[in-house]
Design a protein around this motif. Structure first.
Motif, PDB file in Angstrom:
ATOM      1  N   VAL A  10       0.846  -1.199   0.000  1.00 13.60           N
ATOM      2  CA  VAL A  10       0.000   0.000   0.000  1.00 13.60           C
ATOM      3  C   VAL A  10       0.876   1.241   0.000  1.00 13.60           C
ATOM      4  N   PRO A  11       0.984   1.937  -1.128  1.00 17.95           N
ATOM      5  CA  PRO A  11       1.710   3.209  -1.179  1.00 17.95           C
ATOM      6  C   PRO A  11       0.766   4.344  -0.779  1.00 17.95           C
ATOM      7  N   ALA A  12       0.903   4.829   0.443  1.00 22.58           N
ATOM      8  CA  ALA A  12      -0.044   5.809   0.970  1.00 22.58           C
ATOM      9  C   ALA A  12       0.469   7.229   0.790  1.00 22.58           C
ATOM     10  N   TYR A  13      -0.462   8.133   0.479  1.00 22.69           N
ATOM     11  CA  TYR A  13      -0.124   9.560   0.390  1.00 22.69           C
ATOM     12  C   TYR A  13      -1.377  10.371   0.695  1.00 22.69           C
ATOM     13  N   ASN A  14      -1.350  11.079   1.811  1.00 25.38           N
ATOM     14  CA  ASN A  14      -2.489  11.898   2.247  1.00 25.38           C
ATOM     15  C   ASN A  14      -3.791  11.093   2.240  1.00 25.38           C
ATOM     16  N   VAL A  38       3.204  -1.121   4.056  1.00 23.88           N
ATOM     17  CA  VAL A  38       2.620   0.202   3.864  1.00 23.88           C
ATOM     18  C   VAL A  38       3.728   1.240   3.937  1.00 23.88           C
ATOM     19  N   ALA A  39       3.738   2.167   2.992  1.00 22.64           N
ATOM     20  CA  ALA A  39       4.733   3.247   3.009  1.00 22.64           C
ATOM     21  C   ALA A  39       4.031   4.596   2.885  1.00 22.64           C
ATOM     22  N   ASP A  40       4.405   5.515   3.756  1.00 19.27           N
ATOM     23  CA  ASP A  40       3.881   6.881   3.704  1.00 19.27           C
ATOM     24  C   ASP A  40       4.839   7.752   2.899  1.00 19.27           C
ATOM     25  N   HIS A  41       4.314   8.394   1.853  1.00 18.31           N
ATOM     26  CA  HIS A  41       5.127   9.201   0.950  1.00 18.31           C
ATOM     27  C   HIS A  41       5.083  10.669   1.379  1.00 18.31           C
ATOM     28  N   ALA A  42       5.637  10.945   2.571  1.00 21.14           N
ATOM     29  CA  ALA A  42       5.745  12.317   3.075  1.00 21.14           C
ATOM     30  C   ALA A  42       4.406  13.039   3.089  1.00 21.14           C
ATOM     31  N   ASP A  46      -2.671  13.054   8.536  1.00 23.72           N
ATOM     32  CA  ASP A  46      -2.386  12.108   9.609  1.00 23.72           C
ATOM     33  C   ASP A  46      -2.195  10.680   9.105  1.00 23.72           C
ATOM     34  N   THR A  47      -1.776  10.520   7.855  1.00 22.92           N
ATOM     35  CA  THR A  47      -1.555   9.185   7.306  1.00 22.92           C
ATOM     36  C   THR A  47      -0.592   8.370   8.167  1.00 22.92           C
ATOM     37  N   ALA A  48       0.528   8.955   8.568  1.00 20.27           N
ATOM     38  CA  ALA A  48       1.518   8.224   9.357  1.00 20.27           C
ATOM     39  C   ALA A  48       0.946   7.775  10.693  1.00 20.27           C
ATOM     40  N   GLU A  49       0.126   8.605  11.302  1.00 17.97           N
ATOM     41  CA  GLU A  49      -0.498   8.235  12.579  1.00 17.97           C
ATOM     42  C   GLU A  49      -1.457   7.066  12.397  1.00 17.97           C
ATOM     43  N   VAL A  50      -2.228   7.096  11.327  1.00 18.95           N
ATOM     44  CA  VAL A  50      -3.148   5.986  11.048  1.00 18.95           C
ATOM     45  C   VAL A  50      -2.358   4.698  10.842  1.00 18.95           C
ATOM     46  N   MET A  51      -1.275   4.777  10.108  1.00 19.36           N
ATOM     47  CA  MET A  51      -0.430   3.600   9.882  1.00 19.36           C
ATOM     48  C   MET A  51       0.058   2.995  11.188  1.00 19.36           C
ATOM     49  N   ARG A  52       0.487   3.842  12.112  1.00 17.18           N
ATOM     50  CA  ARG A  52       1.036   3.349  13.375  1.00 17.18           C
ATOM     51  C   ARG A  52       0.014   2.565  14.184  1.00 17.18           C
ATOM     52  N   CYS A  91      -4.008   1.032  -3.502  1.00 14.84           N
ATOM     53  CA  CYS A  91      -3.824   2.438  -3.121  1.00 14.84           C
ATOM     54  C   CYS A  91      -4.551   2.714  -1.808  1.00 14.84           C
ATOM     55  N   GLY A  92      -4.108   3.760  -1.107  1.00 16.96           N
ATOM     56  CA  GLY A  92      -4.560   4.007   0.249  1.00 16.96           C
ATOM     57  C   GLY A  92      -5.961   4.532   0.394  1.00 16.96           C
ATOM     58  N   ASP A  93      -6.727   4.591  -0.694  1.00 18.79           N
ATOM     59  CA  ASP A  93      -8.132   4.967  -0.577  1.00 18.79           C
ATOM     60  C   ASP A  93      -9.050   3.944  -1.247  1.00 18.79           C
ATOM     61  N   ASP A  94      -8.502   2.777  -1.600  1.00 20.59           N
ATOM     62  CA  ASP A  94      -9.307   1.719  -2.212  1.00 20.59           C
ATOM     63  C   ASP A  94      -9.549   0.611  -1.193  1.00 20.59           C
TER      64      ASP A  94
END
Length: 276
Positions: A10-14, A38-42, A46-52, A91-94
């Motif tokens: 999952v390539p996550a971004y916003n 899962v990777a957060d692309h800067a 709060d994407t990184a917080e959700v990932m954690r 993708c991070g919204d599917d």
């Protein structure tokens, strides 16, 4: 430790608003040997917080991707970290539908195909269905990958769907160089095409994913360029693999891609109006 069989990446971004639902739809699947990367692309939300919130699940690996490089950088970041024999990018919204991972694994295992794809429902940002059971037009049976590639080019459209619809053999993807982003709008179709030149395509006729159509997606920002990128991709593929595409295939595909671009522009305008 169980050796991963399937990597879902999952390539996550916003994606702070939607990412939890995406990850839950993966982790709730009943399949052995699953790893989720899962990777957060800067992201600036709060994407990184959700990932954690998923860090304690032993199946989950969390990564960071530095800013820049577009979708291709993050898509390849998570893919290069994968270790399973099979791979699906979401993708991070599917959202995945129940049972899709086990079903597509069995398709690839039992047939030896390099790639399978399912139908998907297209929804708006609030989850309301815009188009149900979309995809796989003309791809309703097993066929050599080059035939599937040709059908998609002649249709002027990505008949396979967004990555959440697709599962591939990871080795085939790696051997072709990973996600191919020379034509950013067609990163998915261009990559599938290179993989499919290595083996067969087998369809998964069920609805297995939900693709969220949003006015903030990078694909919307590029909508005016899509037919130009499609023409460039068709020309590149013809030059690289003249045994796969004829000049007529390219001409037909170019005309249909232009028509599809106009139709997609209209659909985005209607979506924006609906979301106001």
């Amino acid at each position: 430790m169980t050796v991963p069989v399937l990597s879902v990446v999952v390539p996550a971004y916003n994606n702070g608003r939607t990412l939890a639902e995406t990850l839950e739809s993966v982790l709730e699947q009943r399949v052995d040997g699953l790893e989720l990367i899962v990777a957060d692309h800067a992201s600036s939300d709060d994407t990184a917080e959700v990932m954690r919130g998923f860090a304690d699940d032993p199946r989950v690996t969390l990564l960071d991707t530095p800013a820049g490089g577009g979708a291709g950088r993050n898509w390849n970041r998570v893919t290069e970290a994968a270790t399973g024999e099979y791979i699906k990018l979401v993708c991070g919204d599917d959202v995945l539908r129940p049972g899709v991972l086990a079903r597509q694994l069995e398709i690839l295992r039992s047939t030896g195909a390099v790639l399978t794809a399912c139908r998907r429902d297209v929804v708006d940002a609030d989850g309301r269905t815009l188009m149900a059971g979309w995809g796989l037009r003309g791809l309703d049976e097993r066929m050599p990958g080059r035939d599937a590639v040709r059908k998609a080019v002649r249709a002027g459209s990505n008949l396979f769907g967004e990555p959440a619809s697709v599962m591939m053999r990871r080795e085939a993807l790696a051997e072709t160089g990973g996600w191919f982003d020379r034509f950013p709008y067609l990163i998915d179709q261009a990559t599938y095409s290179r993989v499919l030149l290595r083996g067969d395509f087998v369809p998964d006729p069920e609805v297995g994913a939900t693709f969220r159509m949003s006015a903030t997606q990078w694909s919307v920002a590029l909508v005016r360029e899509q037919s130009g990128q499609a023409r460039a991709f068709h020309a590149w593929l013809r030059a690289e693999h003249p045994e796969v595409l004829s000049a007529t295939d390219v001409r037909v595909g170019d005309l249909r891609a232009a028509a599809m671009a106009r139709a997609r522009r209209l659909s985005y305008r209607l979506l924006e109006r609906r979301m106001r």
